[in-house]
Write a protein that holds these residues in place. Structure first.
Motif, PDB file in Angstrom:
ATOM      1  N   LEU A 115       0.846  -1.191   0.000  1.00 51.18           N
ATOM      2  CA  LEU A 115       0.000   0.000   0.000  1.00 51.18           C
ATOM      3  C   LEU A 115       0.886   1.247   0.000  1.00 51.18           C
ATOM      4  O   LEU A 115       1.233   1.781   1.070  1.00 51.18           O
ATOM      5  CB  LEU A 115      -0.919   0.006   1.224  1.00 51.18           C
ATOM      6  CG  LEU A 115      -2.009  -1.070   1.244  1.00 51.18           C
ATOM      7  CD1 LEU A 115      -2.553  -1.264   2.653  1.00 51.18           C
ATOM      8  CD2 LEU A 115      -3.134  -0.704   0.289  1.00 51.18           C
ATOM      9  N   GLU A 118       0.014   4.268   2.164  1.00 47.87           N
ATOM     10  CA  GLU A 118      -0.211   4.015   3.584  1.00 47.87           C
ATOM     11  C   GLU A 118       1.129   3.786   4.283  1.00 47.87           C
ATOM     12  O   GLU A 118       1.400   2.693   4.792  1.00 47.87           O
ATOM     13  CB  GLU A 118      -1.112   2.785   3.785  1.00 47.87           C
ATOM     14  CG  GLU A 118      -2.493   2.897   3.197  1.00 47.87           C
ATOM     15  CD  GLU A 118      -3.428   3.751   4.042  1.00 47.87           C
ATOM     16  OE1 GLU A 118      -3.116   4.016   5.214  1.00 47.87           O
ATOM     17  OE2 GLU A 118      -4.476   4.162   3.514  1.00 47.87           O
ATOM     18  N   ARG A 253      -8.582  -5.346   3.041  1.00 46.50           N
ATOM     19  CA  ARG A 253      -7.799  -4.354   2.296  1.00 46.50           C
ATOM     20  C   ARG A 253      -6.352  -4.818   2.141  1.00 46.50           C
ATOM     21  O   ARG A 253      -5.764  -4.722   1.054  1.00 46.50           O
ATOM     22  CB  ARG A 253      -7.831  -3.010   3.032  1.00 46.50           C
ATOM     23  CG  ARG A 253      -6.986  -1.921   2.387  1.00 46.50           C
ATOM     24  CD  ARG A 253      -6.567  -0.865   3.389  1.00 46.50           C
ATOM     25  NE  ARG A 253      -5.726  -1.395   4.457  1.00 46.50           N
ATOM     26  CZ  ARG A 253      -5.313  -0.698   5.492  1.00 46.50           C
ATOM     27  NH1 ARG A 253      -5.693   0.571   5.627  1.00 46.50           N
ATOM     28  NH2 ARG A 253      -4.539  -1.258   6.422  1.00 46.50           N
ATOM     29  N   ASP A 254      -5.769  -5.342   3.219  1.00 50.58           N
ATOM     30  CA  ASP A 254      -4.373  -5.765   3.180  1.00 50.58           C
ATOM     31  C   ASP A 254      -4.182  -6.995   2.295  1.00 50.58           C
ATOM     32  O   ASP A 254      -3.217  -7.078   1.533  1.00 50.58           O
ATOM     33  CB  ASP A 254      -3.873  -6.051   4.599  1.00 50.58           C
ATOM     34  CG  ASP A 254      -3.865  -4.793   5.468  1.00 50.58           C
ATOM     35  OD1 ASP A 254      -3.917  -3.677   4.910  1.00 50.58           O
ATOM     36  OD2 ASP A 254      -3.817  -4.939   6.706  1.00 50.58           O
ATOM     37  N   ALA A 257      -4.531  -5.948  -1.308  1.00 49.01           N
ATOM     38  CA  ALA A 257      -3.330  -5.236  -1.757  1.00 49.01           C
ATOM     39  C   ALA A 257      -2.223  -6.217  -2.135  1.00 49.01           C
ATOM     40  O   ALA A 257      -1.503  -6.019  -3.119  1.00 49.01           O
ATOM     41  CB  ALA A 257      -2.853  -4.279  -0.668  1.00 49.01           C
ATOM     42  N   GLY A 270      -8.602  -2.571  -5.393  1.00 49.26           N
ATOM     43  CA  GLY A 270      -7.759  -2.185  -4.267  1.00 49.26           C
ATOM     44  C   GLY A 270      -7.961  -0.730  -3.897  1.00 49.26           C
ATOM     45  O   GLY A 270      -8.024  -0.373  -2.708  1.00 49.26           O
ATOM     46  N   GLN A 274      -9.489   0.571  -0.359  1.00 50.26           N
ATOM     47  CA  GLN A 274      -8.634   1.440   0.443  1.00 50.26           C
ATOM     48  C   GLN A 274      -9.371   2.733   0.817  1.00 50.26           C
ATOM     49  O   GLN A 274      -9.342   3.169   1.968  1.00 50.26           O
ATOM     50  CB  GLN A 274      -7.353   1.766  -0.310  1.00 50.26           C
ATOM     51  CG  GLN A 274      -6.356   2.580   0.512  1.00 50.26           C
ATOM     52  CD  GLN A 274      -5.048   2.808  -0.219  1.00 50.26           C
ATOM     53  OE1 GLN A 274      -4.870   2.397  -1.357  1.00 50.26           O
ATOM     54  NE2 GLN A 274      -4.121   3.466   0.439  1.00 50.26           N
ATOM     55  N   ASP A 275     -10.062   3.331  -0.155  1.00 44.66           N
ATOM     56  CA  ASP A 275     -10.846   4.529   0.139  1.00 44.66           C
ATOM     57  C   ASP A 275     -11.955   4.234   1.144  1.00 44.66           C
ATOM     58  O   ASP A 275     -12.229   5.027   2.052  1.00 44.66           O
ATOM     59  CB  ASP A 275     -11.463   5.083  -1.147  1.00 44.66           C
ATOM     60  CG  ASP A 275     -10.527   6.015  -1.905  1.00 44.66           C
ATOM     61  OD1 ASP A 275      -9.403   6.254  -1.431  1.00 44.66           O
ATOM     62  OD2 ASP A 275     -10.932   6.498  -2.977  1.00 44.66           O
ATOM     63  N   ARG A 278     -10.481   4.073   4.613  1.00 42.26           N
ATOM     64  CA  ARG A 278     -10.022   5.374   5.104  1.00 42.26           C
ATOM     65  C   ARG A 278     -11.201   6.260   5.499  1.00 42.26           C
ATOM     66  O   ARG A 278     -11.151   6.944   6.533  1.00 42.26           O
ATOM     67  CB  ARG A 278      -9.162   6.065   4.040  1.00 42.26           C
ATOM     68  CG  ARG A 278      -7.787   5.428   3.852  1.00 42.26           C
ATOM     69  CD  ARG A 278      -7.011   6.107   2.739  1.00 42.26           C
ATOM     70  NE  ARG A 278      -6.601   7.444   3.098  1.00 42.26           N
ATOM     71  CZ  ARG A 278      -5.357   7.794   3.442  1.00 42.26           C
ATOM     72  NH1 ARG A 278      -4.395   6.869   3.486  1.00 42.26           N
ATOM     73  NH2 ARG A 278      -5.062   9.045   3.734  1.00 42.26           N
ATOM     74  N   GLN A 285      -9.725  10.210   1.872  1.00 43.69           N
ATOM     75  CA  GLN A 285      -9.526   9.124   0.916  1.00 43.69           C
ATOM     76  C   GLN A 285      -8.437   9.502  -0.094  1.00 43.69           C
ATOM     77  O   GLN A 285      -8.074  10.665  -0.240  1.00 43.69           O
ATOM     78  CB  GLN A 285     -10.839   8.787   0.231  1.00 43.69           C
ATOM     79  CG  GLN A 285     -11.474   9.945  -0.517  1.00 43.69           C
ATOM     80  CD  GLN A 285     -12.790   9.568  -1.171  1.00 43.69           C
ATOM     81  OE1 GLN A 285     -12.973   8.456  -1.652  1.00 43.69           O
ATOM     82  NE2 GLN A 285     -13.732  10.493  -1.202  1.00 43.69           N
TER      83      GLN A 285
END
Length: 335
Positions: A115, A118, A253-254, A257, A270, A274-275, A278, A285
């Motif tokens: 990511l 991140e 999410r992880d 990714a 992805g 991710q958005d 967040r 985002q």
């Protein structure tokens, strides 16, 4: 007389921006130019080179890498263990540690970051992610360019944590069935929704989430090579709609990714997940995919980090410009 010798560890750190691989370099204040993150091994404290590589990468770049094992010959029956890909001697001019010419015995590691938006901490030094064309003209030592160019050729295969799974038609069919249920409960017109239909919506989401939790714990994230593109999208969709279980959504999410890194998932998915995570965490985002109703009653993006660059980031992962996305969503809502 043997030269003074210090053990160091460097990490050639890679990530995907959409489908394109890039390498992390830091701007070194003393040596000048750009280098892979590198640090001295704290031998007096019993530090091992791989621990030094991770520590230096985190301190200098802000990213915590997953170190990769060096490639093994095809057909070798045992899994590799993350370790240095090369160990090299680098002559070093006098510096703040040694006032004479000396040698760094550098343990060269290769790592990935799933990511790139991140980071796990602040960076001590300016960070830049470069592609192969950037690397050719970068102000960097020749050895960094040689190793970096080689690694760009092999990083895609090296980043896979395991060999791609073979097709699983039964799992593919089940995922597609669950995706149909997910869409069926959501496509009911707002005017037609009743307490009963909303309860069914919640039940479908819960059943799908519980089923996916079990699947992931037993066999990991199903990739495109295993279930095909449509069913791989279904895995993402169930995770995307698992808002009632935020910790599970973060773990998805992880995992997603990592699947994107391996070429086993769509980078757009992805970005969307991710958005979603967040925004749920009340953080800006990255890609502008999550919309809200503004004060005028119009759909608008939730707050966006670095909004001036959002279309560049959307292009990287294969999303249309934000204005086009907003227009299409508004038309859909108004239909």
């Amino acid at each position: 007389m043997d030269p003074i010798r210090h053990l160091t560890a460097s990490t050639f750190l890679f990530t995907r921006f959409g489908t394109s691989w890039r390498m992390c370099v830091i701007e070194h204040p003393r040596q000048g130019g750009h280098l892979a993150p590198r640090g001295h091994v704290r031998e007096a404290q019993g530090e091992r080179p791989q621990n030094a590589a991770v520590r230096a990468a985190l301190e200098e770049s802000g990213y915590l890498p997953r170190l990769l094992p060096a490639p093994l010959p095809e057909g070798y029956p045992h899994p590799g263990v993350p370790g240095p890909w090369w160990t090299v001697d680098i002559p070093v001019a006098p510096d703040g540690r040694v006032d004479a010419l000396h040698v760094h015995t550098d343990h060269v590691f290769v790592g990935v970051v799933p990511l790139p938006y991140e980071p796990q901490g602040p960076s001590e030094l300016p960070v830049r992610w470069v592609d192969p064309a950037d690397l050719e003209v970068l102000d960097a030592p020749s050895e960094s360019k040689v190793l970096g160019a080689h690694l760009f050729d092999v990083i895609g295969a090296a980043a896979r944590q395991s060999a791609p799974a073979g097709p699983d038609g039964e799992l593919e069919a089940e995922l597609l069935r669950r995706m149909e249920l997910d869409q069926e409960v959501r496509l009911t017109l707002p005017a037609s929704r009743t307490p009963k239909s909303l309860k069914r919506w919640q039940q479908v989401d819960r059943d799908n989430r519980v089923w996916l939790e079990q699947l992931l714990s037993e066999r990991g994230w199903p990739g495109i090579s295993e279930v095909g593109e449509r069913a791989a999208a279904a895995v993402w969709l169930i995770a995307q709609h698992s808002d009632a279980a935020p910790d599970f959504q973060v773990s998805c999410r992880d995992l997603l990714a990592e699947a994107v890194l391996a070429g086993e998932a769509d980078p757009r998915h992805g970005a969307l997940l991710q958005d979603r995570v967040r925004v749920a965490q009340d953080r800006p985002q990255v890609f502008g995919t999550q919309l809200r109703t503004d004060e005028e009653g119009e759909l608008a993006p939730a707050p966006i980090w670095d909004p001036e660059q959002v279309d560049r980031r959307r292009l990287e992962v294969g999303l249309e410009p934000l204005a086009e996305y907003l227009e299409a969503c508004r038309r859909t809502v108004g239909a």
